[in-house]
Write a protein that holds these residues in place. Structure first.
Motif, short mmCIF file in Angstrom:
data_model
loop_
_atom_site.label_atom_id
_atom_site.label_comp_id
_atom_site.label_asym_id
_atom_site.label_seq_id
_atom_site.Cartn_x
_atom_site.Cartn_y
_atom_site.Cartn_z
N ILE A 4 16.67 -5.76 6.46
CA ILE A 4 17.05 -4.97 5.29
C ILE A 4 16.42 -3.59 5.44
CG2 ILE A 4 16.89 -4.76 2.78
CD1 ILE A 4 16.65 -7.81 2.66
N PRO A 5 17.21 -2.52 5.56
CA PRO A 5 16.63 -1.18 5.74
C PRO A 5 16.12 -0.62 4.41
CG PRO A 5 19.01 -1.04 5.74
CD PRO A 5 18.67 -2.51 5.65
N LEU A 6 15.00 0.07 4.46
CA LEU A 6 14.49 0.81 3.30
C LEU A 6 14.87 2.27 3.50
CD1 LEU A 6 10.94 -0.80 2.88
CD2 LEU A 6 13.08 -1.45 1.78
N ASN A 7 16.12 2.58 3.23
CA ASN A 7 16.62 3.94 3.42
C ASN A 7 16.32 4.77 2.17
OD1 ASN A 7 17.68 3.49 6.02
ND2 ASN A 7 19.54 2.59 5.15
N ILE A 8 15.12 5.31 2.12
CA ILE A 8 14.70 6.10 0.97
C ILE A 8 14.98 7.57 1.26
CG2 ILE A 8 12.79 6.63 -0.59
CD1 ILE A 8 11.43 4.08 0.40
N PRO A 9 15.80 8.24 0.46
CA PRO A 9 16.14 9.63 0.75
C PRO A 9 14.94 10.56 0.54
CG PRO A 9 17.08 8.96 -1.36
CD PRO A 9 16.51 7.72 -0.72
N PRO A 10 14.99 11.76 1.12
CA PRO A 10 13.88 12.71 0.98
C PRO A 10 13.67 13.14 -0.46
CG PRO A 10 15.34 13.35 2.78
CD PRO A 10 16.04 12.27 2.03
N GLY A 11 12.43 13.53 -0.76
CA GLY A 11 12.11 14.10 -2.06
C GLY A 11 11.59 13.10 -3.06
N VAL A 12 10.87 13.62 -4.05
CA VAL A 12 10.27 12.80 -5.10
C VAL A 12 11.11 12.91 -6.36
CG1 VAL A 12 8.26 12.55 -6.61
CG2 VAL A 12 7.94 13.03 -4.18
N LYS A 13 11.34 11.77 -6.98
CA LYS A 13 11.94 11.71 -8.32
C LYS A 13 10.91 11.06 -9.23
CE LYS A 13 15.70 9.68 -11.06
NZ LYS A 13 15.91 10.89 -11.88
N LYS A 14 10.32 11.86 -10.12
CA LYS A 14 9.25 11.33 -10.97
C LYS A 14 9.61 11.59 -12.43
CE LYS A 14 4.21 11.11 -11.29
NZ LYS A 14 4.13 9.71 -10.87
N GLY A 15 9.82 10.52 -13.16
CA GLY A 15 10.23 10.61 -14.56
C GLY A 15 11.30 9.58 -14.85
N GLY A 16 11.47 9.26 -16.12
CA GLY A 16 12.46 8.25 -16.49
C GLY A 16 11.91 6.85 -16.31
N ASN A 490 8.61 -11.60 5.64
CA ASN A 490 7.59 -12.04 6.61
C ASN A 490 7.35 -11.04 7.72
OD1 ASN A 490 9.80 -12.34 8.37
ND2 ASN A 490 10.02 -14.53 7.88
N GLU A 491 8.12 -9.93 7.71
CA GLU A 491 7.95 -8.97 8.80
C GLU A 491 8.41 -7.59 8.34
OE1 GLU A 491 8.38 -10.17 13.34
OE2 GLU A 491 10.29 -9.53 12.48
N VAL A 492 7.65 -6.58 8.71
CA VAL A 492 8.01 -5.19 8.46
C VAL A 492 8.17 -4.50 9.80
CG1 VAL A 492 7.28 -2.98 7.49
CG2 VAL A 492 6.79 -5.11 6.27
N ILE A 493 9.29 -3.80 9.96
CA ILE A 493 9.54 -3.03 11.19
C ILE A 493 9.38 -1.56 10.85
CG2 ILE A 493 11.12 -2.60 13.08
CD1 ILE A 493 10.33 -5.54 12.75
N PRO A 494 8.22 -0.96 11.18
CA PRO A 494 8.00 0.45 10.82
C PRO A 494 8.78 1.39 11.72
CG PRO A 494 6.13 -0.38 12.06
CD PRO A 494 7.06 -1.55 11.87
N ASP A 495 9.12 2.54 11.17
CA ASP A 495 9.74 3.62 11.94
C ASP A 495 8.77 4.78 11.88
OD1 ASP A 495 11.40 5.36 13.26
OD2 ASP A 495 12.70 5.74 11.55
N GLU A 496 7.79 4.76 12.79
CA GLU A 496 6.70 5.74 12.77
C GLU A 496 6.49 6.28 14.17
OE1 GLU A 496 1.92 5.96 11.88
OE2 GLU A 496 2.98 4.09 11.56
N PHE A 553 11.89 2.43 7.26
CA PHE A 553 11.34 1.11 7.55
C PHE A 553 12.42 0.04 7.32
CE2 PHE A 553 7.65 3.35 7.91
CZ PHE A 553 6.46 2.64 7.83
N ARG A 554 12.20 -1.15 7.92
CA ARG A 554 13.09 -2.29 7.70
C ARG A 554 12.27 -3.54 7.40
NH1 ARG A 554 16.32 -2.64 13.06
NH2 ARG A 554 14.32 -1.88 13.84
N LEU A 555 12.85 -4.44 6.63
CA LEU A 555 12.19 -5.69 6.25
C LEU A 555 12.96 -6.87 6.80
CD1 LEU A 555 11.54 -5.02 2.44
CD2 LEU A 555 10.03 -4.49 4.35
N ASN A 556 12.25 -7.87 7.25
CA ASN A 556 12.86 -9.14 7.59
C ASN A 556 12.61 -10.08 6.42
OD1 ASN A 556 14.17 -11.12 9.09
ND2 ASN A 556 12.25 -11.88 9.96
N ALA A 557 13.66 -10.43 5.69
CA ALA A 557 13.52 -11.21 4.46
C ALA A 557 14.45 -12.42 4.48
CB ALA A 557 13.83 -10.35 3.25
N ILE A 558 13.95 -13.51 3.91
CA ILE A 558 14.75 -14.73 3.76
C ILE A 558 14.66 -15.19 2.30
CG2 ILE A 558 14.42 -15.44 6.15
CD1 ILE A 558 12.23 -17.35 5.19
N ALA A 559 15.54 -16.06 1.91
CA ALA A 559 15.53 -16.56 0.54
C ALA A 559 14.20 -17.25 0.25
CB ALA A 559 16.68 -17.51 0.30
#
Length: 563
Positions: A4-16, A490-496, A553-559
């Protein structure tokens, strides 16, 4: 199961709400996004080891005709010039009138609303609604040829300095008085601004201000409901910013010389130092938003951190807000005082290429971009003691320190012993420190060799001396998968780029606003074994070392289940 990719776009959204920040970065400090990469803001170091006693409000760099480099900065009582090797010279005009160290309330009849505070007690500065504030003193600078032009609105005179070290700046002959700001345009007219009166000198002659049939000097009364605060040079003329609106000038030649047109309303600037001119136009911080003028009309800049900025802004000291450009990273950085702070301790930075924002905590009173010097220059808000040698014993945060030859005392805010000459950040409680011995309530001691506010160069290395927090970025709640099932990761695949340069912390929960489970920090490897489950996840990346780069980053996730 696929990652499961954690595709977080650039920039901060703070509020709401939490879900409104879902899938976005929700908090940050000393990081930026540039060319698609998440990276730390560079560190800093002293450019000069000679400090000044009070915060600099207004900084400007330029080169002489022969290529010599200068940096000028002004406090509420002095005007200083730094040379490239770090030497500092006092060029304060002999006729300069001392201004305001901090914004203070006006006194006397008519300075506030009737019946808002207790009789026979000093007025409070808690907000600006009950009292008219006198702003803290700031300086505006420009050059006429190689000579420096300077003005402080508290003094009201226009000064010129002809690059002679050790010689004070001089009052410019025939220039207007009660001047609030100055600017030199591309046609080499020197402009001087009063509350609503706009003056310009003859072209190429800044000593001629009276209009005649044989020169191009002139004057116009600006049609505005506000008061002129500052002006910025831009392509084709000057942008004049008032407390209420924005006006643009245009050179039209004889007989009227210049025309001035209102180009924006309800966009007044928050302080005299809160604007900057960059390639895309003039950008500034207003009372309740951010604005830009690139020709045509003023446009408000969409800002996803405005609630955070303005809800935390110390409005009683908003006259200290200032803007600095950082062209290398396509940024404009707005510094502001937060909470009860009397100095600018927070910032919001706007990337004008991607139209994204970042936030953080950094105490700086003024700054300039590269140009005259190879690195950006800033001045510190902290009062810093520089010791002549290593500390004997212990000087710790929270200690009270006392001078041996003076009556000065202070509380320690931070200690940096990484160099040969330790630095101690303090809040001065009483008196004025001298170059003397000090002792701390923890039993430590040392000898002060310099003390005050320092000129520093930024974007160099990864030393974050006295930063309240190291660089970090934290996401809002991210739904794992569709968010309707409990998932076990159970697993994190970093992109660093350089594994080990950041650490990761993960928190999970089952429902929005539900209680979170903190799973602690992990040092990243490829892959990284973890063990946690939930419907939502929040990730925090914290600086560990080096000049890192982070992608998706990406996550390896199961039910999973609630058991």
């Amino acid at each position: 199961m696929p990652y499961i990719p954690l595709n977080i776009p650039p920039g901060v959204k703070k509020g709401g709400t939490d879900l409104q920040s879902s899938g976005r970065w929700a908090d940050a400090n000393l990081v930026r996004w540039h060319e698609g990469n998440l990276m730390p803001v560079g560190g800093w170091r002293n450019r000069s080891n000679q400090p000044v006693p009070y915060p600099i409000r207004g900084l400007f760099g330029w080169k002489s005709n022969s290529g010599s480099r200068y940096v000028v900065g002004g406090t509420y009582e002095k005007l200083y010039v730094w040379m490239p090797a770090g030497a500092i010279y006092d060029i304060t005009p002999t006729s300069f009138g001392v201004g305001q160290l901090n914004a203070t309330g006006m006194v006397g009849y008519g300075s506030g609303y009737y019946n808002t505070q207790n009789y026979n007690e000093p007025r409070s500065l808690s907000g600006t609604t009950n009292q008219v504030l006198l702003p803290s003193t700031g300086w505006t600078f420009s050059t006429f040829g190689e000579n420096l032009i300077a003005n402080s609105p508290d003094d009201g005179k226009v000064y010129q300095w002809a690059l002679t070290l050790g010689t004070p700046a001089q009052v410019l002959s025939n220039a207007p008085t009660s001047v609030r700001a100055i600017c030199v345009d591309d046609q080499r007219f020197l402009w001087a601004f009063q509350a609503r009166e706009v003056y310009w000198s003859d072209q190429e002659d800044n000593n001629t201000w009276t209009s005649t049939a044989t020169n191009q000097a002139g004057q116009i009364t600006l049609q505005t409901t506000g008061r002129i605060v500052c002006a910025e040079k831009t392509r084709g003329g000057i942008v004049i910013l008032t407390t209420d609106d924005c006006h643009a000038t245009q050179y039209i030649g004889q007989p009227f010389i210049h025309s001035i047109q209102r180009v924006g309303t309800s966009c007044g600037i928050i302080s005299s130092l809160a604007s900057v001119s960059i390639d895309i136009g003039v950008v500034w911080m207003g009372e309740q938003g951010f604005f830009r003028f690139s020709g045509g009309q003023v446009m408000e800049i969409p800002c996803e951190v405005s609630d955070h900025v303005y809800s935390n802004l110390n409005t009683s000291q908003q006259s200290k807000c200032h803007a600095v450009s950082n062209a290398k990273y396509d940024e404009v950085i707005f510094f502001y005082p937060s909470g009860n702070s009397e100095e600018c301790d927070n910032y919001a930075s706007w990337n004008y290429k991607t139209n994204t924002w970042a936030i953080g905590k950094l105490a700086r009173s003024s700054g300039i971009d590269v140009g005259t010097f190879a690195l950006p220059l800033y001045t510190t808000c902290e009062y810093i003691l520089r010791l002549s040698s290593a500390i004997t014993g212990t000087i710790a945060v929270g200690d009270t320190i006392t001078g041996s030859n003076s009556t000065a005392t202070a509380t320690v805010l931070g200690v940096d012993t990484s160099g040969a000459n330790p630095l101690i950040s303090v809040t001065v409680l009483t008196g004025t420190f001298q170059n003397e011995n000090i002792t701390s309530s923890s039993g430590g001691s040392g000898s002060i060799s310099a003390h005050g506010h320092f000129l520093q160069e930024h974007e160099v290395g990864s030393d974050y001396t006295f930063a309240s927090e190291l660089p970090f970025v934290e996401s809002g709640a991210i739904q794992i998968g569709a968010g309707d099932r409990i998932m076990a990761v159970n697993e994190v695949i970093p992109d660093e780029k350089t594994l080990g340069s950041v650490t990761a912390n993960f928190k999970t929960r089952l429902f929005p606003t539900g209680s979170e489970t903190d799973h602690g920090s992990v040092t990243l490897a490829n892959p990284t074994s973890v063990r946690f489950q939930g419907r939502e996840i929040r990730m925090r990346l914290t600086n560990a070392s080096n000049d890192w780069r982070v992608g998706s980053f990406r996550l390896n996730a199961i039910a999973g289940s609630k058991r």
